[in-house]
Design an enzyme around this catalytic site. Structure first.
Site: not given
Ligand code: LUZ
Ligand code: MOS
Length: 747
Positions: A222, A226, A304, A705
């Site tokens: 989620f 990342e 964003r 999302e």
């Molecule tokens: N991650 C990112 C994201 O590095 N850039 C984005 O624009 C993004 N948008 C949504 C979720 N993760």
């Molecule tokens: Mo995401 S918030 O698309 O890792």
């Protein structure tokens, strides 16, 4: 519906990082967290801990052979604190032992003296002191200052939304295994294999080709994996590299909740002006983002937020300013929606206040101001679809918004102890990474001699079904059965330079790359067949595993074709890359065309509040969502339901509570309330039929999302019900709207 791994999951047989059989001699690592939110380390003595039974080594910042730096966008985050301590839970040292119990037990033996200072937790306070990350940014169009005098009503106020814990089922995990060439192989539960690879190379002073990152699958992410899977993978790699032995690092649930970043809390000021006939003329907003102690992904998330300032609406005069504020909390990070939901909450608050001032339902303002084809967004992109109005109209056609409002008014008239409320929530979410260069992917496709197919891409499977979608793309492109196609794990040696599986773009980007690779293989096969049979390449098709020439069957199956081709030395593997065409953004002007398309839909949310106990409940949610030509309707439905519930949780029950010292108090699932099955409303989902040709893969649009943001409607539906009890109740916008707050609001 069957997820690719449904049977494995059901039996508990699916292997996550923690389930990988470990090599003999594997050690276990436990980070030592800072007990203080803001301070300086005066003494860190590991000698007693090092002597604890079972402990093999204790590492601190001094033991890092390369750079003590894991910041991704901005280099402002040490792997292990060297001197400054910036949040409670920040790793100060790493204890490695022959059992996890020993490593954890030795933590209390670390001799620690930290001179502590008062922590800063509030983003507005941080801003006032100049503690910001990067410069504030402003997106603007029209001229708000000239527009205000032309407005019939102007209202302003403040809106706050809280953070959100990801509660992925699998906590942060890594297993690092030293290689015989001095490199290291790391099994990591990450959405960003290349980020982990690059960061470990930097920390250990290695070349990237000496670091291999393997991602089997994730138990949810989620956004929480990342950027924030990196630290744990790098710590495990540091220990494995220094000791020459495999090292496993798994956070417990409570460690994970206490130490890792969450969705950014925002505090915002808004001002909105409307004409007499409820057209929004001007909107001005300032977003104060609580970034936590280091940048992490905050600048991208802030960007964003700005992109989604106006959500699904066209507003001619807009000025939006956003600033990222440094505080002494664990760095806040990506979470489904990535700053977009925070912006949309503020605009819905502004619209709700404006509706009260005009004495009309908010839905009247919403419906009148939906963005249309060719309207310009504040970031310079012309809107390219009719979906927002079409989804709204379809929702109205199916459920009759006016009739719903009348039904609720009648119910409220007849019931003194329970009142109902309603909200409509349109969503329009830009699809593509806002960082343009991340919009690329690659795919490696092997056809084996028995006709089975194995595919490697950058896409990490985390339960969202991206692997099934990519398999569908391959099967459809090659004209073969789905069961012949298998997705391999994600590995940096098979596909390099991976963008994160994020931004709702995993299936689009990796699906496109896979389609191109399959087309290459198909082209070689067709050319060989055409040469053999003296016909044109264009005459040959493969459909349902049968080779056709024109409309005639050639009496050749896919399997036979593949062995025939192999014997003729035709290539049966291909690698292709894909880059989203036509997207660009100029940060010096804050204008461009950053998105390939927009994910669009509308939801109708009904809530009720029990007037005696003050308990709110979401009764039903009706959604019309534009999925294009769905690649897998069951998966899309699952994503919409899951996203919706996550959004409802963020808005109603999930409340992060911190002590004045910066310690998280809501640090378990007993004190942090995620919605359970009992809180689940009746959900009705319709796909927008005959959606226009989109830019996604094979006519499909993403659903990762956008559905989370339908949950924002839960706040306003509950508020609407509260106002049915108390029409004089002052409007307040401070999410989450918990049972405690509704109880207090009822007096
Ligand atoms: N991650 C990112 C994201 O590095 N850039 C984005 O624009 C993004 N948008 C949504 C979720 N993760
Ligand atoms: Mo995401 S918030 O698309 O890792």
């Amino acid at each position: 519906m069957k997820h690719d791994d449904a049977l494995l999951h059901l039996r508990g047989a699916a292997r996550y990082v923690r389930d990988i059989p470990v090599p003999q001699g594997t050690l276990h690592a436990a980070p030592v967290p800072s007990p203080v939110a803001h301070g300086k380390i005066r003494r860190l003595d590991a000698s007693a801990a090092a002597e604890h039974e079972g402990v093999i080594a204790v590492f601190t910042a001094r033991d890092i052979p390369g750079q003590n730096q894991i910041g991704n966008i901005i280099p402002d985050e040490p792997l292990l604190a060297a001197e400054d301590v910036e949040y409670i839970g920040q790793p100060l040292a790493l204890i490695v032992a022959d059992s996890l119990e020993a490593a954890r037990a030795a933590r209390s033996l670390i001799g620690l003296e930290i001179e502590s200072f008062p922590p800063r937790l509030d983003p507005r306070e941080a801003f006032a002191r100049g503690e910001i990350i990067g410069a504030p940014r402003t997106f603007a169009q029209g001229d708000v200052d000239r527009a205000w005098p032309l407005c019939h009503v102007v209202v302003s106020g403040r809106a706050d939304s809280g953070g959100q814990e990801h509660v992925y089922l699998e906590t942060q995990s890594a297993l690092a295994v030293p290689r015989d060439d001095g490199g290291v192989k790391v099994y990591s539960a990450t959405q960003s294999p290349t980020l982990v690879q690059r960061t470990i190379a930097r920390v250990l002073g290695l070349a990237m080709h000496q670091v291999e990152v393997e991602v089997p699958r994730l138990g949810g992410a989620f956004g929480g994996k990342e950027d924030q899977a990196t630290a744990w993978a790098a710590l495990a790699a540091l220990a494995a590299f220094r000791l020459g032995r495999p090292v496993k690092l798994i956070l417990s649930r409570q460690e994970d909740v206490r130490w890792t970043g969450k969705r950014h809390p925002y505090s915002s000021d808004y001002k909105i002006g409307l004409s007499e006939d409820a057209k929004i003329l001007a909107y001005e907003v300032t977003f104060y983002q609580n970034a936590g102690a280091s940048a992490d992904l905050s600048p991208a998330i802030l960007e964003r937020t700005l992109f989604h300032t106006t959500n699904s609406y066209f507003i001619p005069h807009v000025r939006a300013t956003a600033v990222s504020c440094r505080t002494h909390l664990p760095p806040f990070t990506a979470f489904r929606g990535f700053g977009g939901p925070q912006a949309m909450f503020v605009l819905e608050a502004a619209i709700t206040r404006a509706a009260a001032a005009l004495g009309i339902p908010a839905a009247e303002i919403q419906g009148k101001n939906l963005i249309r084809r060719d309207d310009e967004l504040p970031y310079g992109m012309r809107f390219e679809s009719d979906s927002p109005a079409r989804c709204w109209d379809e929702l109205d056609r199916r459920h009759d918004l006016a009739a719903c409002r009348a039904r609720i008014a009648a119910f409220n008239h007849d019931h003194a102890l329970t009142k109902k409320g309603l909200a409509v929530m349109p969503v329009c979410f830009g699809i593509s990474f806002t960082t343009t260069y991340l919009n690329q992917a690659a795919s490696l496709v092997h056809v084996y001699t028995d006709g089975s197919v194995g595919i490697s891409t950058a896409a990490v499977e985390m339960g969202q079904g991206v692997h099934r979608k990519i398999r569908r793309v391959a099967a459809r492109t090659l004209g073969i059965e789905l069961d012949r196609v298998r997705m391999e794990s994600t590995n940096t040696t098979r596909v390099a330079n991976t963008s994160p599986t994020a931004a709702s773009s995993g299936a689009d980007l990796n699906g496109h790359a896979t389609r191109l690779a399959c087309l290459q293989i198909l082209e070689s096969l067709k050319q060989a067949l055409a040469a053999e049979h003296g016909c044109l390449v264009e005459q040959i098709y493969i459909d349902r595993e049968e080779v056709l020439r024109g409309h005639e069957r050639m009496d050749l199956s896919w399997k036979q074709l593949v062995s025939w081709a192999y014997a003729r030395r035709i290539p049966l593997s291909a690698y292709a890359s894909y880059a989203t065409p036509g997207i660009h953004f100029d940060k010096s002007k804050e204008k461009g065309r950053p998105f390939a398309y927009h994910g669009v839909g509308t939801a109708l949310i009904e809530a009720s509040v029990d007037g005696l106990r003050g308990i709110p409940r979401i009764d039903s949610v009706k959604i019309v969502h534009d999925v294009g030509q769905s690649l897998d309707p069951a998966i899309d439905r699952g994503q919409i339901e899951g996203g919706l519930m996550q959004g409802i949780g963020w808005m109603t029950s999930e409340e992060l509570v911190y002590s004045p010292e910066g310690k998280i108090l809501s640090d378990s699932l007993a004190t942090y309330k995620v919605p359970d099955i009992g809180a689940t409303p009746e959900v009705t989902i319709a796909f927008l039929e005959d959606a226009q040709p989109p830019a996604g893969i094979l006519g499909a649009k993403t659903v990762g999302e956008p559905p989370l943001m339908y949950g924002i409607g839960a706040y306003f539906a509950i508020l609407d019900a509260l106002r049915a009890f108390r029409p004089d109740l002052p409007l307040f916008f401070h999410a989450p709207l918990t049972a405690e707050k509704t109880f207090k609001a009822l007096g």
